[in-house]
Design a protein around this motif. Structure first.
Motif, PDB file in Angstrom:
ATOM      1  N   PHE A  81      37.045  32.364  36.959  1.00 63.31           N
ATOM      2  CA  PHE A  81      38.571  32.873  36.218  1.00 63.31           C
ATOM      3  C   PHE A  81      38.712  34.164  37.080  1.00 63.31           C
ATOM      4  CE2 PHE A  81      40.475  35.860  33.628  1.00 63.31           C
ATOM      5  CZ  PHE A  81      41.681  34.894  33.269  1.00 63.31           C
ATOM      6  N   VAL A  82      38.021  34.971  37.512  1.00 67.79           N
ATOM      7  CA  VAL A  82      38.295  36.210  38.351  1.00 67.79           C
ATOM      8  C   VAL A  82      38.786  35.848  39.759  1.00 67.79           C
ATOM      9  CG1 VAL A  82      37.630  38.286  39.421  1.00 67.79           C
ATOM     10  CG2 VAL A  82      37.052  37.971  37.020  1.00 67.79           C
ATOM     11  N   GLY A  83      38.341  34.829  40.213  1.00 69.49           N
ATOM     12  CA  GLY A  83      38.733  34.174  41.438  1.00 69.49           C
ATOM     13  C   GLY A  83      40.182  33.772  41.589  1.00 69.49           C
ATOM     14  N   LYS A  84      40.779  33.479  40.597  1.00 67.75           N
ATOM     15  CA  LYS A  84      42.076  33.266  40.466  1.00 67.75           C
ATOM     16  C   LYS A  84      43.115  34.459  39.974  1.00 67.75           C
ATOM     17  CE  LYS A  84      41.049  28.454  39.240  1.00 67.75           C
ATOM     18  NZ  LYS A  84      39.641  28.460  39.194  1.00 67.75           N
ATOM     19  N   ASN A  85      42.526  35.746  39.785  1.00 64.98           N
ATOM     20  CA  ASN A  85      43.327  36.567  39.280  1.00 64.98           C
ATOM     21  C   ASN A  85      44.168  37.409  40.411  1.00 64.98           C
ATOM     22  OD1 ASN A  85      43.341  39.892  39.230  1.00 64.98           O
ATOM     23  ND2 ASN A  85      42.870  39.354  37.114  1.00 64.98           N
ATOM     24  N   GLU A  86      45.535  37.458  40.152  1.00 65.71           N
ATOM     25  CA  GLU A  86      46.441  37.939  41.407  1.00 65.71           C
ATOM     26  C   GLU A  86      45.868  39.190  41.841  1.00 65.71           C
ATOM     27  OE1 GLU A  86      50.339  38.122  39.614  1.00 65.71           O
ATOM     28  OE2 GLU A  86      50.605  36.175  39.174  1.00 65.71           O
ATOM     29  N   LYS A  87      45.293  40.144  41.230  1.00 68.88           N
ATOM     30  CA  LYS A  87      44.913  41.408  41.729  1.00 68.88           C
ATOM     31  C   LYS A  87      43.710  41.137  42.786  1.00 68.88           C
ATOM     32  CE  LYS A  87      46.467  44.415  38.270  1.00 68.88           C
ATOM     33  NZ  LYS A  87      46.171  45.735  37.322  1.00 68.88           N
ATOM     34  N   PHE A  88      42.673  40.337  42.095  1.00 63.59           N
ATOM     35  CA  PHE A  88      41.536  39.896  43.105  1.00 63.59           C
ATOM     36  C   PHE A  88      42.048  39.223  44.284  1.00 63.59           C
ATOM     37  CE2 PHE A  88      38.383  37.018  44.494  1.00 63.59           C
ATOM     38  CZ  PHE A  88      37.353  37.836  44.410  1.00 63.59           C
ATOM     39  N   VAL A  89      43.141  38.238  44.301  1.00 59.01           N
ATOM     40  CA  VAL A  89      43.471  37.527  45.407  1.00 59.01           C
ATOM     41  C   VAL A  89      44.165  38.384  46.604  1.00 59.01           C
ATOM     42  CG1 VAL A  89      45.139  35.568  45.942  1.00 59.01           C
ATOM     43  CG2 VAL A  89      43.674  35.229  44.187  1.00 59.01           C
ATOM     44  N   GLU A  90      44.937  39.418  45.728  1.00 59.26           N
ATOM     45  CA  GLU A  90      45.664  40.411  46.808  1.00 59.26           C
ATOM     46  C   GLU A  90      44.713  41.040  47.457  1.00 59.26           C
ATOM     47  OE1 GLU A  90      49.039  43.690  46.489  1.00 59.26           O
ATOM     48  OE2 GLU A  90      47.972  43.262  44.694  1.00 59.26           O
ATOM     49  N   PHE A  91      43.444  41.595  46.684  1.00 57.15           N
ATOM     50  CA  PHE A  91      42.409  42.506  47.406  1.00 57.15           C
ATOM     51  C   PHE A  91      41.896  41.502  48.657  1.00 57.15           C
ATOM     52  CE2 PHE A  91      37.912  43.764  47.279  1.00 57.15           C
ATOM     53  CZ  PHE A  91      38.135  45.054  47.686  1.00 57.15           C
ATOM     54  N   VAL A  92      41.683  40.380  48.385  1.00 53.25           N
ATOM     55  CA  VAL A  92      41.100  39.610  49.356  1.00 53.25           C
ATOM     56  C   VAL A  92      41.892  39.423  50.517  1.00 53.25           C
ATOM     57  CG1 VAL A  92      39.891  37.030  49.908  1.00 53.25           C
ATOM     58  CG2 VAL A  92      39.622  38.225  47.586  1.00 53.25           C
ATOM     59  N   LYS A  93      43.095  39.242  50.303  1.00 53.73           N
ATOM     60  CA  LYS A  93      44.142  39.114  51.538  1.00 53.73           C
ATOM     61  C   LYS A  93      44.135  40.194  52.207  1.00 53.73           C
ATOM     62  CE  LYS A  93      46.951  35.294  49.457  1.00 53.73           C
ATOM     63  NZ  LYS A  93      48.126  34.722  48.986  1.00 53.73           N
ATOM     64  N   ASN A  94      44.083  41.531  51.640  1.00 56.42           N
ATOM     65  CA  ASN A  94      44.287  42.590  52.184  1.00 56.42           C
ATOM     66  C   ASN A  94      42.883  42.924  53.085  1.00 56.42           C
ATOM     67  OD1 ASN A  94      46.862  43.490  51.086  1.00 56.42           O
ATOM     68  ND2 ASN A  94      45.862  44.801  49.436  1.00 56.42           N
ATOM     69  N   ILE A  95      41.783  42.772  52.502  1.00 55.49           N
ATOM     70  CA  ILE A  95      40.537  42.829  53.386  1.00 55.49           C
ATOM     71  C   ILE A  95      40.825  41.908  54.636  1.00 55.49           C
ATOM     72  CG2 ILE A  95      38.096  42.308  53.206  1.00 55.49           C
ATOM     73  CD1 ILE A  95      39.139  44.648  51.998  1.00 55.49           C
ATOM     74  N   ALA A  96      41.113  40.597  54.582  1.00 56.85           N
ATOM     75  CA  ALA A  96      41.455  39.880  55.686  1.00 56.85           C
ATOM     76  C   ALA A  96      42.387  40.260  56.691  1.00 56.85           C
ATOM     77  CB  ALA A  96      41.864  38.308  55.212  1.00 56.85           C
TER      78      ALA A  96
END
Length: 300
Positions: A81-96
């Protein structure tokens, strides 16, 4: 009490807190790990420290290209569920994006660097994400290609992230080729990219297994040794076609191997260089729990 680098590592594993903060905590606690844990909690890291011991095997594998630099990362969370969270996804993209632009030497260097346009380190921002989202979150790994043409592919919303790197000469369009190869890698997960990467010890082990199987087969055991060797040679070709990307049949056209597909589609101007495949949670032992029993235990 003195402490060692191993103590810092142990404290980090216990708490999920960054290396520098762990070192500072051990200095303040005179090397006592339990007191260091308490010190970290007193400094406001209690929530993230408590969650850091929980298994994070979900999350997201993400691949992208930033200004010509290919990046694939895996960031884990506890639930899908958290894997689809907008804030989590944004964090992942920022790390990339950070991996692409800062080129960290390793995971520790990434965690110690400044997070985007903030005064926080990546470790501290990760801890902030734990507090905001309420689950253990961990940046697990990354890979980066600065040269050549990189083509990203994300399967099933982040279950698998693949980054294919190609050498391209002239004006050849490698995007479609790269995506086809990436999808093949996502689906079949080959052990090797090319048969040249298969070491002699692996070949010897496969030959041993094949010969043992023939010895245990009454119909094959009586055959001459020369015949057996020939059969083994044929089976090794099958081993290559099943385990090596470039020797695999192309899923979209089984009359071609991947190697022949790239050569034909790229008109000799495109060459496979390397690839990285991250599948979220692979190799992490997940804790199986009975939800009903968990709720029952909470209300006792």
């Amino acid at each position: 009490m003195a402490f060692t680098a191993a103590d810092v590592k142990n404290l980090r594993e216990m708490t999920g807190v960054g290396m520098m903060d762990c070192k500072k905590a051990l200095v303040e606690a005179d090397g006592d790990i339990q007191k260091a844990v308490e010190w970290l909690r007193e400094k406001g890291m209690a929530a993230s420290a408590k969650k850091a011991s929980r298994v994070a095997a979900e999350g997201m594998a993400y691949a992208t290209v930033v200004d010509g630099v290919g990046v694939v990362v895996e960031v884990n969370a506890e639930t899908d569920f958290v894997g689809k969270n907008e804030k989590f996804v944004e964090f992942v993209k920022n790390i990339a994006a950070m991996v692409a632009t800062t080129n960290p030497a390793d995971l520790d260097a990434l965690m110690a660097s400044k997070y985007m346009d903030t005064d926080l380190t990546v470790t501290q921002q990760q801890q902030e994400m734990v507090l905001v989202i309420g689950e253990n979150i961990k940046i697990r790994r990354f890979a980066r290609f600065a040269d050549g043409v990189s083509v990203p592919y994300i399967h099933a919303g982040g279950k698998i992230g693949v980054l294919v790197n190609l050498a391209v000469t002239g004006e050849a369009d490698a995007e479609a080729i790269g995506k086809d190869v990436a999808m093949q890698i996502a689906a079949l997960n080959p052990r090797f990219w090319d048969k040249s990467e298969v070491t002699q010890d692996i070949l010897d082990e496969e030959k041993h297994i094949m010969l043992a199987q023939m010895e245990n087969d009454p119909k094959m055991a009586a055959k001459p040794e020369k015949v057996k060797v020939g059969i083994v040679s044929g089976k090794l070709n099958k081993f290559f076609s099943e385990n090596c990307l470039l020797q695999q049949d192309f899923v979209k056209d089984s009359s071609l191997t991947i190697e022949k597909y790239i050569a034909a589609a790229g008109k000799g101007a495109v060459t496979f260089t390397s690839a990285v495949r991250f599948e979220k949670g692979e190799g992490i032992e997940k804790v199986e729990s009975n939800f009903a029993e968990e709720i029952a235990s909470m209300v006792k």
